[in-house]
Design a protein around this motif. Structure first.
Motif, PDB file in Angstrom:
ATOM      1  N   CYS A  40     -40.770  66.643  98.861  1.00  0.00           N
ATOM      2  CA  CYS A  40     -40.965  67.276 100.377  1.00  0.00           C
ATOM      3  C   CYS A  40     -43.076  66.752 100.551  1.00  0.00           C
ATOM      4  N   ASP A  41     -43.638  67.111  99.262  1.00  0.00           N
ATOM      5  CA  ASP A  41     -45.102  67.386  99.598  1.00  0.00           C
ATOM      6  C   ASP A  41     -45.729  65.666  99.514  1.00  0.00           C
ATOM      7  N   ILE A  42     -45.036  64.926  99.536  1.00  0.00           N
ATOM      8  CA  ILE A  42     -45.977  63.475  99.457  1.00  0.00           C
ATOM      9  C   ILE A  42     -45.719  62.857 100.814  1.00  0.00           C
ATOM     10  N   PRO A  43     -47.441  63.041 101.960  1.00  0.00           N
ATOM     11  CA  PRO A  43     -47.406  62.775 102.872  1.00  0.00           C
ATOM     12  C   PRO A  43     -47.721  61.174 103.498  1.00  0.00           C
ATOM     13  N   VAL A  44     -46.290  61.208 104.510  1.00  0.00           N
ATOM     14  CA  VAL A  44     -45.919  59.714 104.569  1.00  0.00           C
ATOM     15  C   VAL A  44     -46.590  59.161 106.056  1.00  0.00           C
ATOM     16  N   VAL A  45     -46.842  58.132 106.348  1.00  0.00           N
ATOM     17  CA  VAL A  45     -47.751  57.652 107.116  1.00  0.00           C
ATOM     18  C   VAL A  45     -46.140  57.143 108.201  1.00  0.00           C
ATOM     19  N   VAL A  46     -46.014  57.222 109.336  1.00  0.00           N
ATOM     20  CA  VAL A  46     -44.600  55.735 110.112  1.00  0.00           C
ATOM     21  C   VAL A  46     -45.956  55.030 110.461  1.00  0.00           C
ATOM     22  N   LEU A  47     -45.390  54.285 110.146  1.00  0.00           N
ATOM     23  CA  LEU A  47     -46.033  52.153 110.974  1.00  0.00           C
ATOM     24  C   LEU A  47     -44.752  51.870 111.755  1.00  0.00           C
ATOM     25  N   SER A  48     -45.086  51.266 112.947  1.00  0.00           N
ATOM     26  CA  SER A  48     -43.779  50.740 113.610  1.00  0.00           C
ATOM     27  C   SER A  48     -44.770  49.901 114.980  1.00  0.00           C
ATOM     28  N   VAL A  49     -43.574  49.282 115.732  1.00  0.00           N
ATOM     29  CA  VAL A  49     -44.293  48.422 116.740  1.00  0.00           C
ATOM     30  C   VAL A  49     -43.824  49.090 117.529  1.00  0.00           C
ATOM     31  N   ALA A  60     -46.817  62.594 107.888  1.00  0.00           N
ATOM     32  CA  ALA A  60     -48.417  63.202 108.918  1.00  0.00           C
ATOM     33  C   ALA A  60     -48.800  62.821 109.220  1.00  0.00           C
ATOM     34  N   ASN A  61     -48.461  61.359 109.540  1.00  0.00           N
ATOM     35  CA  ASN A  61     -49.208  60.492 110.343  1.00  0.00           C
ATOM     36  C   ASN A  61     -48.687  59.457 111.370  1.00  0.00           C
ATOM     37  N   TYR A  62     -48.964  58.731 112.402  1.00  0.00           N
ATOM     38  CA  TYR A  62     -48.889  57.572 113.073  1.00  0.00           C
ATOM     39  C   TYR A  62     -49.544  56.921 113.712  1.00  0.00           C
ATOM     40  N   LEU A  63     -48.742  55.626 113.173  1.00  0.00           N
ATOM     41  CA  LEU A  63     -49.650  54.553 113.963  1.00  0.00           C
ATOM     42  C   LEU A  63     -49.232  52.931 114.198  1.00  0.00           C
ATOM     43  N   GLU A  64     -49.869  52.660 115.018  1.00  0.00           N
ATOM     44  CA  GLU A  64     -48.529  51.670 115.540  1.00  0.00           C
ATOM     45  C   GLU A  64     -49.025  50.150 115.052  1.00  0.00           C
ATOM     46  N   LYS A  65     -48.396  49.157 115.514  1.00  0.00           N
ATOM     47  CA  LYS A  65     -48.918  48.133 114.661  1.00  0.00           C
ATOM     48  C   LYS A  65     -49.011  47.095 116.163  1.00  0.00           C
ATOM     49  N   PRO A  66     -49.899  46.439 115.900  1.00  0.00           N
ATOM     50  CA  PRO A  66     -50.346  45.392 114.505  1.00  0.00           C
ATOM     51  C   PRO A  66     -51.003  47.197 113.986  1.00  0.00           C
ATOM     52  N   ILE A  67     -51.728  46.679 112.710  1.00  0.00           N
ATOM     53  CA  ILE A  67     -52.058  47.914 112.206  1.00  0.00           C
ATOM     54  C   ILE A  67     -53.365  47.244 112.450  1.00  0.00           C
ATOM     55  N   ASP A  68     -54.715  48.236 112.183  1.00  0.00           N
ATOM     56  CA  ASP A  68     -55.323  48.988 112.342  1.00  0.00           C
ATOM     57  C   ASP A  68     -56.605  48.718 110.877  1.00  0.00           C
ATOM     58  N   GLN A  69     -56.839  47.988 110.088  1.00  0.00           N
ATOM     59  CA  GLN A  69     -57.123  48.014 109.057  1.00  0.00           C
ATOM     60  C   GLN A  69     -58.639  49.463 109.126  1.00  0.00           C
TER      61      GLN A  69
END
Lengths: 612, 123
Positions: free
Chosen positions: A444-453, A466-475
């Protein structure tokens, strides 16, 4: 002289008669004609030429002339090519002039013929036409303001109650006055485009953003017409060179047509893709299709496909014509493919932005990976690789997982510093996995970044991402997010700019060995692109470079609120341009080439610690 | 509710704008050219001026320049109402100090809403 019809038909006459005839023919010609002999002297000149150039015939005859100077051209004549020249002497005239070489029997140059066509009146007419259109459209707006305004007032019942039939009829007046307004706007637009008075702001465009915007605009309209509106984006898609507003207008036009001409229950699909050095956007509908004959005329002004279906669909008949002009002005192309009954596909293409064709500077991480392990969870191997490339360059080690079970097992066993998770796993539910990871005290302590279209930000964060990033992924965003989560490990990023690649290479290697990340740029424009994308912590800058020099880079970096605090170290072998020393004062430090690389690194380290 | 000066040489448009604003409870002053507009502006000190661009005697832009140059009137917000609809024409209006630029033809309801939001913002 057999090469033109004029002379061959006169070949029976005596030499004297021939001269008289030629003189008479030249005198009767409205266009100016000058014949220059092999030695460069004027052999023949007609009154029209003399008048257009403001000389007497006798002044020119026999005189040695330089055709380019005589006509006032900026560049020498090219054989057979007509050029436009504006002259102010003896009066304002616009001339179309052309030179054709004369070749003698023996193949040797035997002189030249210059023809001069006066197009002043045509040019003036074009200007007048545009002024007229612009004036008429302004004049039409004034009465329309009253018609529309008072009808609006009555319909709003500001002038008292109205009955249903009055409401219906006034509604028709209102609709038609709105149509007149669009027509006036379109005509004005066409006139501006045709006269070249349209200002295009060309910049690199993220076509996917524009498509997204247009889709959002039409979502409600499509829903009302029971049409499924979808878009397919190629990822990554290089940026196109175009004018944002105008290209948005073009795409809106195509999508609006597609929806209008599709029957309920149909679909409209927008695709953006790369084709060679172009970006192509197409709009496909499931309408009745367009015959080959109509396809040819579609992009001409006021043309509308004549069928019972289209008659009650409003429109000015100018939309596609405007699209074509705009896209062609931007160096692209438009077209349509359709088969009756099969629907239609309208497309336009734009050249790729030049910054996409030149090299895109890439970020390179420190030589020893110091970032720790990141677990990348995605069912698609190519996406895994892409993310892995981004992260490895930044100094992270990467491990993949393609399913939820594999991901959970690896997270437990490897205890990564962070996890990136695409919630659209093939067979499993990514959200369930996220829930399981957060529920397990060992992960549970490992931060997870969700990537999704799809837009799942709220749900992701609620489940503990921990955070969220929309696809397409911005490097840049991905690496920044991971850096932030892992915390403190970030290698400072130095942008090295020099047109001498060996210097850049040596410098980058030394810096990377010392634990820095680097990006290399070989001219100012590349540097600006890298600064915009990566926001480096420090810039090492050469001054003398092609395309865009170091002074300009300093000016741009220091004038933008976002980048003005990035320290710049200038390295130069040259004497500093005195007039531009004020710019250099903006830079943090100057280094004279040659210098010891070790020395430089030490100073950079000092700099960055001071900054912190 | 505000005190609003409307300057337009077209009587029908002048009436249209005045009527729409009076319906919403505003007090409206009228002028049919730039010079007359300046005079009323100085006398009445309205809360807002709606001004046409192309007018006889003095254009809306000349009047705008003078309003902005005069310390007594420079704080009164001015909205241009014009048939000149091109982007660069709108930019010119804003550059000269207009608060907003509304293209003709406009919808009376939208105009009244714009006026309201400006007056509320000014308070």
């Amino acid at each position: 002289m057999p090469e033109n019809g004029l002379h061959s038909s006169m070949s029976f006459e005596s030499h004297g008669d021939q001269c008289e005839r030629i003189q008479a023919i030249l005198a009767a010609t409205a266009d100016g004609l000058i014949v220059i002999d092999a030695l460069g002297c004027v052999e023949l000149v007609n009154p029209a030429a003399a008048e257009l150039l403001g000389h007497a015939v006798d002044d020119l005859l026999g005189r040695e002339v330089d055709p380019q100077a005589l006509l006032g051209l900026d560049e020498p004549f090219e054989n057979g090519v007509a050029v436009e020249v504006a002259r102010s002497e003896p009066e304002h005239r616009v001339l179309m002039v052309r030179m054709n070489r004369i070749t003698g029997h023996d193949g040797e140059p035997a002189g030249q013929v210059i023809s001069i066509h006066d197009i002043t009146a045509e040019r003036e007419a074009a200007v007048m036409k545009n002024e007229f259109v612009s004036m008429v459209s302004h004049e039409l707006r004034t009465p329309l303001t009253s018609i529309k305004g008072y009808v609006d007032l009555i319909l709003d019942e500001d002038a008292g109650e109205i009955n249903e039939m009055q409401r219906e009829f006034l509604g028709i007046v209102q609709e038609n006055s709105n149509r007149l307004v669009s027509l006036i706007n379109d005509i004005l637009d066409i006139s501006r485009i045709e006269s070249g008075r349209v200002h295009l702001r060309v910049e690199p465009l993220e076509m996917n953003e524009i498509v997204q915007g247009v889709v959002d605009t039409f979502r409600a309209v499509a829903k009302n017409s029971e049409i499924e509106l979808t878009w397919v984006a190629e990822d990554p898609l290089p940026r196109a060179a175009g004018d944002r507003d105008r290209i948005g207008q073009v795409l809106m036009n195509l999508v609006s047509n597609a929806i209008k001409y599709s029957p309920g229950g149909g679909s409209v699909t927008i695709r953006a893709r790369q084709d060679g050095e172009e970006v192509v956007v197409s709009v496909h509908d499931t309408g009745i299709g367009i015959s080959a004959e109509d396809q040819e005329k579609l992009f001409t002004k006021f043309y509308r496909v004549d069928s019972s279906l289209t008659r009650d669909i409003g429109g000015t008949g100018l939309g596609l014509s405007i699209c074509k002009s705009v896209v062609e002005l931007l160096g692209g192309d438009v077209g349509c493919e359709s088969e009756a009954g099969e629907g239609s596909t309208f497309w336009f293409s734009l050249p790729m932005a030049s910054c996409e064709i030149v090299r895109k500077p890439e970020l390179e991480g420190p030589l020893e990976s110091a970032g720790g392990l990141v677990l990348v969870v995605d069912h698609d191997p190519s996406t895994c690789e892409l993310i892995s490339t981004y992260l490895c360059k930044r100094g992270y080690d990467v491990e993949y997982a393609h399913s939820a079970t594999e991901a959970h097992e690896k997270a437990l066993r490897l205890q990564p510093r962070a996890i990136t998770l695409d919630v659209m796993l093939e067979e499993d539910d990514g959200f369930e996995l996220l829930h399981r990871l957060k529920d397990d005290s060992r992960t549970c302590d490992i931060p997870v970044v969700v990537l999704s279209v799809v837009c799942d930000e709220g749900r992701s964060l609620r489940l503990g991402a921990a955070n969220y990033l929309e696809k397409p992924i911005d490097q840049a965003r991905l690496t920044r997010i991971v850096d932030d989560l892992v915390g403190g490990q970030e290698a400072p990023l130095v942008l090295v700019v020099d047109d001498d690649r060996s210097i850049v290479g040596a410098m980058s290697n030394t810096l990377r060995a010392k634990g820095f990340s680097t990006i290399a740029a070989y001219d100012g424009r590349e540097a600006m692109a890298a600064i915009e994308e990566h926001k480096p912590d420090l810039i090492l800058l050469d001054l003398m470079m092609p395309v865009m020099d170091g002074y300009q880079v300093i000016q741009e970096v220091k004038s933008s609120e976002e980048t003005k605090d990035i320290p710049i170290v200038v390295m130069t072998a040259h004497r500093i341009d005195r007039e531009r020393t004020d710019l250099l004062e903006l830079a943090a430090e100057q280094l004279r080439k040659p210098f010891a690389v070790e020395d430089l690194v030490e100073r950079i380290e000092q700099f960055l610690t001071e900054e912190v | 509710m505000g005190r609003i000066l409307v300057v337009d040489d077209e009587p029908h448009i002048l009436k249209l704008v005045s009527f729409s604003l009076e319906r919403k409870g505003h007090e409206v002053f009228q002028a049919t050219d730039g010079v007359a507009g300046l005079k009323v502006a100085a006398e009445e000190k309205p809360d807002l001026i709606l001004m046409d661009v192309m007018m006889p005697v003095m254009t809306g832009y000349d009047a705008l320049d003078r309003l902005k140059a005069d310390p007594k009137t420079c704080d009164i917000p001015v909205v241009m109402l014009s048939a000149k609809s091109q982007h660069y024409e709108q930019e010119e209006g804003l550059r000269r100090g207009a608060l907003q630029y509304i293209c003709k033809p406009f919808t009376p309801r939208d105009l009244a809403e714009t006026v309201n939001s400006i007056l509320v913002g000014e308070e």
